[in-house]
Design a protein around this motif. Sequence first.
Motif, short mmCIF file in Angstrom:
data_model
loop_
_atom_site.label_atom_id
_atom_site.label_comp_id
_atom_site.label_asym_id
_atom_site.label_seq_id
_atom_site.Cartn_x
_atom_site.Cartn_y
_atom_site.Cartn_z
N GLY A 57 0.84 -1.19 0.00
CA GLY A 57 0.00 0.00 0.00
C GLY A 57 0.87 1.24 0.00
O GLY A 57 1.56 1.52 0.99
N VAL A 58 0.89 1.95 -1.11
CA VAL A 58 1.70 3.17 -1.21
C VAL A 58 0.88 4.26 -1.90
O VAL A 58 -0.08 3.97 -2.62
N ARG A 59 1.25 5.50 -1.67
CA ARG A 59 0.58 6.60 -2.33
C ARG A 59 0.83 6.55 -3.83
O ARG A 59 1.89 6.12 -4.29
N LYS A 60 -0.17 7.00 -4.60
CA LYS A 60 -0.05 6.94 -6.06
C LYS A 60 1.12 7.75 -6.58
O LYS A 60 1.66 7.47 -7.64
N ASP A 61 1.50 8.82 -5.85
CA ASP A 61 2.55 9.68 -6.37
C ASP A 61 3.95 9.27 -5.90
O ASP A 61 4.93 9.93 -6.20
N LEU A 62 4.04 8.13 -5.18
CA LEU A 62 5.35 7.63 -4.77
C LEU A 62 5.95 6.81 -5.90
O LEU A 62 5.28 5.93 -6.46
N VAL A 63 7.21 7.07 -6.23
CA VAL A 63 7.83 6.36 -7.36
C VAL A 63 9.05 5.58 -6.88
O VAL A 63 9.69 5.93 -5.88
N ASN A 64 9.34 4.50 -7.63
CA ASN A 64 10.53 3.66 -7.41
C ASN A 64 10.54 2.97 -6.06
O ASN A 64 11.60 2.68 -5.50
N TYR A 65 9.34 2.68 -5.54
CA TYR A 65 9.24 1.89 -4.32
C TYR A 65 7.94 1.10 -4.37
O TYR A 65 6.89 1.65 -4.69
#
Length: 223
Positions: free
Chosen positions: A196-204
């Motif tokens: 579960g990560v935020r949509k705007d988080l990248v490369n993770y």
Amino acid sequence: SPVKSPGDVLNNLVYLPGQQGYEDDASSVYGYSTDKAKSKLEDAGWKIGSDGYATKGGKELDVRFVIPSDNPNSANVAQLVQQQTKLAGFKVTIDTVPTDDFFTKYVTTSTRDFDATYFAWQGTPFPISSLKSIYYPADAGQNYSGVTDDSLGAAWDKANGELDADARIKDAQAIGKKIVAVAGTIPLFAEPYAWGVRKDLVNYGPAQFQQSSVKWQDVGYKK
């Protein structure tokens, strides 16, 4: 799954889908045909009764499927097996046991108190060396089914001694075909990890076998 994680049928006992070397070993060996399964039972002298279950010599074909008590995934799989194998003449009785006792009193090589069971092995980036004790020899510490192919010892020695990566994959594919044919373990599906990560988080996020080497300097938020 409740979080809609994508799932794949697993047709290999060495490699996972997406891993170099993965190929479909299982579907040609097992397939899925209740008619063929019934024919094999009848060829072996079993009779399919009016209740749909096979009997032979007055004994019903009853398979005891042992699962741990607090794992809903195991319960779901066992119930699906119960429903699907009935179509082939098998009666599956689900035996739910205390989770703390599941491995120590029912599954381990010293007990083997089950006809069938279900659990998952975790995939690794180095499956060839880590798999040996699951399938060879018959009394190996993790060979809970207790069956093997006698040629596997030499096959694993060859694969583990091979320094060329491509040749080692070919050796492992040969091992994969042998352990599928033994049928002590039947691959079902690969269980994905859910993040579960935020949509705007990248490369993770999900990355096969690579989470221990996250490049933190590349992780961040979109502008």
